[in-house]
Structures are given as structure tokens and as C-alpha cells.
Design an enzyme around this catalytic site. Structure first.
Site, PDB file in Angstrom:
ATOM      1  N   TYR A   1      -9.355   3.783  18.654  1.00 53.97           N
ATOM      2  CA  TYR A   1     -10.110   3.052  17.623  1.00 53.97           C
ATOM      3  C   TYR A   1     -11.413   2.617  18.270  1.00 53.97           C
ATOM      4  O   TYR A   1     -11.391   1.846  19.231  1.00 53.97           O
ATOM      5  CB  TYR A   1      -9.342   1.804  17.177  1.00 53.97           C
ATOM      6  CG  TYR A   1      -8.046   2.083  16.426  1.00 53.97           C
ATOM      7  CD1 TYR A   1      -6.859   2.343  17.113  1.00 53.97           C
ATOM      8  CD2 TYR A   1      -8.005   2.054  15.034  1.00 53.97           C
ATOM      9  CE1 TYR A   1      -5.677   2.578  16.422  1.00 53.97           C
ATOM     10  CE2 TYR A   1      -6.822   2.283  14.336  1.00 53.97           C
ATOM     11  CZ  TYR A   1      -5.668   2.552  15.040  1.00 53.97           C
ATOM     12  OH  TYR A   1      -4.500   2.785  14.355  1.00 53.97           O
TER      13      TYR A   1
ATOM     14  N   TYR B   1       1.078  -4.215  15.924  1.00 52.80           N
ATOM     15  CA  TYR B   1       0.896  -2.776  15.691  1.00 52.80           C
ATOM     16  C   TYR B   1       2.246  -2.055  15.605  1.00 52.80           C
ATOM     17  O   TYR B   1       2.433  -1.180  14.748  1.00 52.80           O
ATOM     18  CB  TYR B   1       0.021  -2.160  16.792  1.00 52.80           C
ATOM     19  CG  TYR B   1      -0.533  -0.808  16.424  1.00 52.80           C
ATOM     20  CD1 TYR B   1      -1.732  -0.687  15.738  1.00 52.80           C
ATOM     21  CD2 TYR B   1       0.157   0.360  16.748  1.00 52.80           C
ATOM     22  CE1 TYR B   1      -2.243   0.554  15.375  1.00 52.80           C
ATOM     23  CE2 TYR B   1      -0.350   1.610  16.390  1.00 52.80           C
ATOM     24  CZ  TYR B   1      -1.552   1.694  15.710  1.00 52.80           C
ATOM     25  OH  TYR B   1      -2.044   2.930  15.354  1.00 52.80           O
TER      26      TYR B   1
ATOM     27  N   PRO C   1      -6.799   0.707   6.242  1.00 48.68           N
ATOM     28  CA  PRO C   1      -5.926   1.532   7.083  1.00 48.68           C
ATOM     29  C   PRO C   1      -5.996   1.234   8.586  1.00 48.68           C
ATOM     30  O   PRO C   1      -5.206   1.780   9.357  1.00 48.68           O
ATOM     31  CB  PRO C   1      -6.382   2.961   6.789  1.00 48.68           C
ATOM     32  CG  PRO C   1      -7.751   2.837   6.222  1.00 48.68           C
ATOM     33  CD  PRO C   1      -7.826   1.507   5.555  1.00 48.68           C
TER      34      PRO C   1
ATOM     35  N   HIS D   1       4.454   7.519  20.372  1.00 45.50           N
ATOM     36  CA  HIS D   1       3.230   6.980  20.977  1.00 45.50           C
ATOM     37  C   HIS D   1       3.517   5.608  21.565  1.00 45.50           C
ATOM     38  O   HIS D   1       3.961   4.712  20.869  1.00 45.50           O
ATOM     39  CB  HIS D   1       2.108   6.903  19.936  1.00 45.50           C
ATOM     40  CG  HIS D   1       1.383   8.198  19.767  1.00 45.50           C
ATOM     41  ND1 HIS D   1       0.026   8.298  19.695  1.00 45.50           N
ATOM     42  CD2 HIS D   1       1.855   9.467  19.687  1.00 45.50           C
ATOM     43  CE1 HIS D   1      -0.324   9.568  19.576  1.00 45.50           C
ATOM     44  NE2 HIS D   1       0.777  10.298  19.552  1.00 45.50           N
TER      45      HIS D   1
ATOM     46  N   LYS E   1      -0.755   0.125   8.506  1.00 51.82           N
ATOM     47  CA  LYS E   1       0.340  -0.673   7.959  1.00 51.82           C
ATOM     48  C   LYS E   1       0.795  -0.302   6.543  1.00 51.82           C
ATOM     49  O   LYS E   1       1.877  -0.710   6.115  1.00 51.82           O
ATOM     50  CB  LYS E   1      -0.070  -2.164   7.950  1.00 51.82           C
ATOM     51  CG  LYS E   1      -0.136  -2.781   9.333  1.00 51.82           C
ATOM     52  CD  LYS E   1       1.251  -3.080   9.858  1.00 51.82           C
ATOM     53  CE  LYS E   1       1.294  -3.271  11.343  1.00 51.82           C
ATOM     54  NZ  LYS E   1       1.726  -2.082  12.098  1.00 51.82           N
TER      55      LYS E   1
HETATM   56  P1  RFL Z   1       1.481   5.994  -3.154  1.00 51.59           P
HETATM   57  O1  RFL Z   1       1.652   6.854  -1.997  1.00 51.59           O
HETATM   58  O2  RFL Z   1       0.114   5.774  -3.693  1.00 51.59           O
HETATM   59  O3  RFL Z   1       2.407   6.575  -4.301  1.00 51.59           O
HETATM   60  C1  RFL Z   1       2.344   6.118  -5.630  1.00 51.59           C
HETATM   61  C2  RFL Z   1       2.783   7.256  -6.535  1.00 51.59           C
HETATM   62  O4  RFL Z   1       2.742   6.799  -7.890  1.00 51.59           O
HETATM   63  C3  RFL Z   1       2.162   7.814  -8.670  1.00 51.59           C
HETATM   64  N1  RFL Z   1       1.583   7.238  -9.902  1.00 51.59           N
HETATM   65  C4  RFL Z   1       2.163   7.329 -11.091  1.00 51.59           C
HETATM   66  N2  RFL Z   1       3.317   7.850 -11.489  1.00 51.59           N
HETATM   67  C5  RFL Z   1       3.606   7.793 -12.798  1.00 51.59           C
HETATM   68  N3  RFL Z   1       2.775   7.251 -13.737  1.00 51.59           N
HETATM   69  C6  RFL Z   1       1.598   6.726 -13.368  1.00 51.59           C
HETATM   70  N4  RFL Z   1       0.765   6.231 -14.290  1.00 51.59           N
HETATM   71  C7  RFL Z   1       1.255   6.737 -12.000  1.00 51.59           C
HETATM   72  N5  RFL Z   1       0.181   6.300 -11.307  1.00 51.59           N
HETATM   73  C8  RFL Z   1       0.396   6.605 -10.033  1.00 51.59           C
HETATM   74  C9  RFL Z   1       1.124   8.448  -7.776  1.00 51.59           C
HETATM   75  O5  RFL Z   1       0.763   9.757  -8.204  1.00 51.59           O
HETATM   76  C10 RFL Z   1       1.839   8.442  -6.442  1.00 51.59           C
HETATM   77  O6  RFL Z   1       2.567   9.625  -6.218  1.00 51.59           O
HETATM   78  O7  RFL Z   1       2.086   4.531  -2.920  1.00 51.59           O
HETATM   79  P2  RFL Z   1       3.366   4.072  -2.033  1.00 51.59           P
HETATM   80  O8  RFL Z   1       4.552   4.935  -2.310  1.00 51.59           O
HETATM   81  O9  RFL Z   1       3.440   2.619  -2.222  1.00 51.59           O
HETATM   82  O10 RFL Z   1       2.954   4.405  -0.529  1.00 51.59           O
HETATM   83  C11 RFL Z   1       1.886   3.717   0.070  1.00 51.59           C
HETATM   84  C12 RFL Z   1       1.184   4.619   1.069  1.00 51.59           C
HETATM   85  O11 RFL Z   1       0.873   5.850   0.445  1.00 51.59           O
HETATM   86  C13 RFL Z   1      -0.081   3.973   1.631  1.00 51.59           C
HETATM   87  O12 RFL Z   1       0.095   2.601   1.839  1.00 51.59           O
HETATM   88  C14 RFL Z   1      -0.495   4.614   2.971  1.00 51.59           C
HETATM   89  O13 RFL Z   1      -0.888   5.941   2.781  1.00 51.59           O
HETATM   90  C15 RFL Z   1      -1.640   3.835   3.600  1.00 51.59           C
HETATM   91  N6  RFL Z   1      -2.148   4.465   4.824  1.00 51.59           N
HETATM   92  C16 RFL Z   1      -1.480   4.335   6.024  1.00 51.59           C
HETATM   93  N7  RFL Z   1      -0.317   3.644   6.089  1.00 51.59           N
HETATM   94  C17 RFL Z   1       0.381   3.572   7.263  1.00 51.59           C
HETATM   95  O14 RFL Z   1       1.427   2.914   7.298  1.00 51.59           O
HETATM   96  N8  RFL Z   1      -0.056   4.195   8.424  1.00 51.59           N
HETATM   97  C18 RFL Z   1      -1.215   4.912   8.423  1.00 51.59           C
HETATM   98  O15 RFL Z   1      -1.543   5.505   9.455  1.00 51.59           O
HETATM   99  C19 RFL Z   1      -1.984   4.980   7.210  1.00 51.59           C
HETATM  100  N9  RFL Z   1      -3.132   5.670   7.171  1.00 51.59           N
HETATM  101  C20 RFL Z   1      -3.330   5.205   4.772  1.00 51.59           C
HETATM  102  C21 RFL Z   1      -3.809   5.801   5.975  1.00 51.59           C
HETATM  103  C22 RFL Z   1      -4.029   5.375   3.580  1.00 51.59           C
HETATM  104  C23 RFL Z   1      -5.202   6.103   3.569  1.00 51.59           C
HETATM  105  N10 RFL Z   1      -5.853   6.254   2.331  1.00 51.59           N
HETATM  106  C24 RFL Z   1      -6.255   7.491   1.795  1.00 51.59           C
HETATM  107  C25 RFL Z   1      -5.905   5.136   1.402  1.00 51.59           C
HETATM  108  C26 RFL Z   1      -4.984   6.517   5.974  1.00 51.59           C
HETATM  109  C27 RFL Z   1      -5.702   6.655   4.782  1.00 51.59           C
HETATM  110  C28 RFL Z   1      -7.000   7.410   4.838  1.00 51.59           C
HETATM  111  C1  PHB Z   2      -3.978   8.631  10.592  1.00 53.92           C
HETATM  112  O1  PHB Z   2      -3.623   9.387  11.506  1.00 53.92           O
HETATM  113  O2  PHB Z   2      -4.206   9.048   9.443  1.00 53.92           O
HETATM  114  C2  PHB Z   2      -4.179   7.193  10.863  1.00 53.92           C
HETATM  115  C3  PHB Z   2      -3.797   6.679  12.085  1.00 53.92           C
HETATM  116  C4  PHB Z   2      -3.990   5.333  12.359  1.00 53.92           C
HETATM  117  C5  PHB Z   2      -4.559   4.516  11.396  1.00 53.92           C
HETATM  118  C6  PHB Z   2      -4.916   5.025  10.159  1.00 53.92           C
HETATM  119  C7  PHB Z   2      -4.730   6.377   9.888  1.00 53.92           C
HETATM  120  O3  PHB Z   2      -4.749   3.208  11.674  1.00 53.92           O
END
Ligand code: RFL
Ligand code: PHB
Length: 389
Positions: A200, A384, A292, A72, A296
Site C-alpha cells: 500500500y 487487518y 477497500p 499472506h 474489509k
Molecule cells: P455484492 O457482492 O454487491 O452482492 C450483491 C448482489 O445483489 C445483487 N442485486 C440484486 N439482486 C436482486 N434484485 C436486485 N434489485 C438487486 N440489486 C443488486 C447484485 O447483482 C449482487 O450480485 O454484496 P455482498 O454479497 O454484500 O458482498 C460484498 C462484497 O462484494 C464487497 O464488500 C467487497 O467486494 C468489497 N471489496 C473487498 N472486500 C474485502 O473483504 N477484501 C478486499 O480485498 C476487497 N477489495 C472490494 C475490493 C470492493 C471493490 N469494489 C469494486 C467496490 C476491491 C474493490 C475494487
Molecule cells: C485486491 O486484491 O483486490 C485488494 C487487496 C487489498 C485491498 C483491496 C483490494 O485492500
């Protein structure tokens, strides 16, 4: 059991770190609370900075990402009927890749056995011990039987709710937090995206985001009150709302379809300092959360891992401790800048219940400025695509 590094959590942070360490011949084991299916079922991030792409390629697992990831080069900020294009490629020479977090996680999990990276799934009551010594250990229950892993270091990659950050004595750390008065309701559907690039949108009825996972799978979000429930949002109502918030031009291209997944996530900014206490290191969401809006979260987990893996490899290979000693300070510098960008884009694009007419005028003035200023667009694009390591 015995390992050089015991990693808690098999999210992107834990899996990337585990593979990086294994590639350097360091013994690592991952302890995960959930099942593999549960972790793979969590629909989260979709936008990868080059930092994340590089890391996956460095560990030799970038083949599918390269083939299926969508480059992108720009995205849109929409305000009512106005669409402001941010030409990331033209302004910074860089781009991002759209590839689901679940796909990265799957690629890394699939390759774990052949790389000698053991992952223990469904481990309950995970607890950290003796983190202030050179012989920390982790205990957990697996199938009702208590197990123990002794290690030189523990990497807490267990997300915001995990036990690692809480294992640090209260006196050594400070948490900085902002909780936003809304969440994102997300829908995943097997329909063609309405736009080639992400949109957005800041609308009178609240924020909306048009995103995707592939040419045939779309991901959309809308801003909802914190106490909203999914039951209030049958598919039709959600598609109607998206059509309104994304504006008439985009609505014409909006293809509807049944939801494969629907969930609500609260929005929060959070940073915990420091990211190391003696033998325990924190990485990813365990140490910090961003709303989100800036895409990041996963990318910050990647940069933490890039710093931490290099520091640990230096320690194990050369016995040098400056990398691990500087880890927290180095990682936090990048974390705070991404926190600022995510907070700023969130503030610009959402409707805050208490912002009032003045707050709204400030948003319009800022969007006017961005629409007219190459400098302002460059600042957004530069953040970004991801600041350099
Ligand atoms: P995770 O992915 O939460 O993984 C942590 C793991 O630890 C486990 N855990 C345990 N294990 C053992 N014992 C325990 N007591 C435990 N407690 C927890 C969990 O089950 C899990 O498997 O953290 P990590 O690895 O630091 O990764 C971070 C990312 O997952 C997170 O920052 C992103 O998903 C955020 N995010 C986005 N980030 C981006 O860079 N680009 C995006 O487009 C983006 N979109 C998003 C997002 C997060 C979202 N939500 C749901 C918060 C969109 C959404 C909607
Ligand atoms: C996504 O596709 O889940 C997504 C994309 C951009 C964002 C957050 C989430 O800023």
C-alpha cells in the site's frame, strides 16, 4: 413458491448465507438480478480473513480455496522510498489468504444445485412485501412472467444499490455516510506480481496498491479523481503511473502486460442502522460499505452471515428468538470497528485534495510512528487480520 428464507442477491453474502442455512436443513432460495456470468465477471475483493476462510470451510466448500489460496503473513506500507513492513504473523500469530472473490463465488454457485440451494438469476423488478408481518414475500419478473416467493424471513444481501434497505420505512433507520473525493482505478493482468506481499503506497501523485490473485495474476490499483474515466488510462500510462507511485525499488520488479479487466470504483464509508426490521435482515454491502483500503468489505459480509445464520438456525431449530433479536446490535459492533480501521487506513494512505501541508505532515508523522513502534504495527496487524467474532 415457498421457502423458509428468501435471500435477495447472489454475491458472497447471499451465497454464504444460503449454503449455511441449507446445511442446517433450512429451505432457502436466492433471487439475483444479474446473470451468473455477470456476477462472476465482477472483479472485486482478494484478501480473506480467517473468518471468511472458516465459513467457507464450515459449509464444506473450502477445497479449492485451501489448494489455490495464498497465505499472506505480512504486507508493506510505502511512503516515497520508505517501505514499512507489517509482520502480521509475527505480531498477531495470524495471517490472511489471497483468493479472489470471484473464485469463492464460483465455488459456492457450482455447489448450489447439489445442496438444494436454488438460485434464480436474471430476476428483474425484485420487490419486498409485508416485511412487518410474519408472512413476508418477494415478487419479481423472470422472462417477463411475474413470480412470488412466500417465506418466514427475507435476507437482504443485495449490495449497496439493492432494494432491501430501501424497503425499510424511512422512520426506522439512519444512514451514516462519508464519500471520499477519489476512486480506485484497478487493473488485472496475467503477469507475475512485483512483490510476495501486498504494498500500500502513499505517493505525492496519490495512492497505489500492488496486489495479486495468484503467482501469475496481478491486481493493481491507483487513486484517481472521482470524475476520471478509463479511456484516459491506456495500459501503458497506467503501468508508468504504477511504477512511479510504487517507488523505484518496486518498479524494477514490475512486470507489465495487457489488462484483462480495468474498472474504476468510487470510495465510500456507509453504515445503515438497524440491520433488521421485523422479518427483514440486511447483511453485507446492503447494510454497510467500507473503502477497500482495509480489505474489509467481503470479510464483513462474512461476519454478518456468521451471526445471522447462527441466529436463524437457532430460531428454526429451537424456536429461540434472542439470536435474531440481537443480530443487528451484535453485527454492528464489528461493522463499526472495521469502518474505523478502513477509514483510518484510507486517511493515512491517500492524498486528499484539501488536506494541505498540515494534513500531509500528519500522515508523515503517523507513518514515522508506525515505522518505529511495535505497538502501532500490532494495532494495524490486529485489525487487518480481522477482529474476532
Ligand atoms: P455484492 O457482492 O454487491 O452482492 C450483491 C448482489 O445483489 C445483487 N442485486 C440484486 N439482486 C436482486 N434484485 C436486485 N434489485 C438487486 N440489486 C443488486 C447484485 O447483482 C449482487 O450480485 O454484496 P455482498 O454479497 O454484500 O458482498 C460484498 C462484497 O462484494 C464487497 O464488500 C467487497 O467486494 C468489497 N471489496 C473487498 N472486500 C474485502 O473483504 N477484501 C478486499 O480485498 C476487497 N477489495 C472490494 C475490493 C470492493 C471493490 N469494489 C469494486 C467496490 C476491491 C474493490 C475494487
Ligand atoms: C485486491 O486484491 O483486490 C485488494 C487487496 C487489498 C485491498 C483491496 C483490494 O485492500
Amino acid at each position: 413458491m415457498q421457502a423458509d428464507v428468501v435471500i435477495i442477491g447472489a454475491g458472497p453474502a447471499g451465497l454464504l448465507l444460503g449454503h449455511k442455512l441449507r446445511r442446517a436443513g433450512i429451505d432457502a432460495i436466492i433471487i439475483e438480478r444479474q446473470s451468473r456470468e455477470h456476477v462472476l465477471g465482477r472483479i472485486r475483493a482478494g484478501v480473506l480473513e480467517q473468518v471468511t476462510v472458516d465459513l467457507v470451510e464450515e459449509i464444506g466448500l473450502g477445497a479449492r480455496l485451501k489448494q489455490e489460496g495464498l497465505a499472506h503473513h505480512g504486507f508493506y506500507l510505502a511512503d516515497g522510498e520508505r517501505l514499512i513492513h507489517i509482520d502480521m504473523q509475527g505480531l498477531t500469530g495470524k495471517s490472511v489468504v489471497v483468493y479472489g472473490q470471484t473464485e469463492i463465488t464460483r465455488d459456492l454457485m457450482d455447489a448450489a444445485p447439489e445442496r438444494g440451494l436454488e438460485i434464480v438469476f436474471e430476476a428483474s423488478e425484485v420487490a419486498l412485501h409485508d416485511i412487518e408481518t410474519n408472512k413476508p414475500f418477494v415478487t419479481y419478473l423472470k422472462d417477463g412472467v411475474e413470480a412470488r416467493v412466500d417465506a418466514r424471513f427475507i435476507a437482504g444481501c443485495d449490495g449497496f444499490h439493492g432494494p432491501s434497505r430501501r424497503a425499510m420505512p424511512q422512520s426506522v433507520g439512519v444512514g451514516y455516510e462519508r464519500v471520499y473525493p477519489f476512486g480506485w482505478l484497478g487493473i488485472l493482468a496475467d503477469v507475475a506480481p512485483c512483490s510476495d506481499e501486498l504494498i500500500y503506497a502513499n505517493h505525492d501523485r496519490g495512492f497505489a496498491l500492488a496486489s495479486m490473485r495468484s503467482h501469475t495474476r496481478s491486481r493493481y490499483y491507483i487513486q484517481v479523481p472521482t470524475d476520471e474515466t478509463i479511456e484516459h488510462w491506456p495500459d501503458d500510462r497506467l503501468w508508468d503511473e504504477l511504477a512511479i507511485r510504487l517507488g523505484p525499488e518496486v518498479a524494477e520488479r514490475l512486470t507489465r502486460g495487457p489488462a484483462i479487466e480495468k474498472s474504476i470504483a468510487p470510495l465510500r464509508s456507509f453504515v445503515f442502522e438497524p440491520m433488521r426490521h421485523h422479518s427483514l435482515f440486511l447483511a453485507g454491502d446492503a447494510a454497510h460499505i467500507v473503502p477497500p483500503t482495509g480489505a474489509k468489505g467481503l470479510n464483513l459480509a462474512s461476519s454478518d452471515v456468521a451471526y445471522l445464520a447462527a441466529a436463524l438456525i437457532q430460531w428454526f431449530e429451537d424456536g429461540k428468538s434472542d439470536g435474531i433479536d440481537n443480530y443487528s446490535q451484535t453485527a454492528l459492533k464489528r461493522v463499526w470497528k472495521a469502518e474505523r480501521f478502513s477509514w483510518s487506513l484510507t486517511s493515512l494512505m491517500h492524498r486528499f485534495p484539501d488536506a494541505g501541508a498540515f494534513g500531509r505532515r500528519m500522515q508523515v508523522a503517523e507513518l514515522d510512528y508506525i515505522a518505529e513502534s511495535r505497538a502501532a504495527q500490532t494495532a494495524i496487524a490486529e485489525n487487518y487480520v480481522g477482529l474476532p467474532l
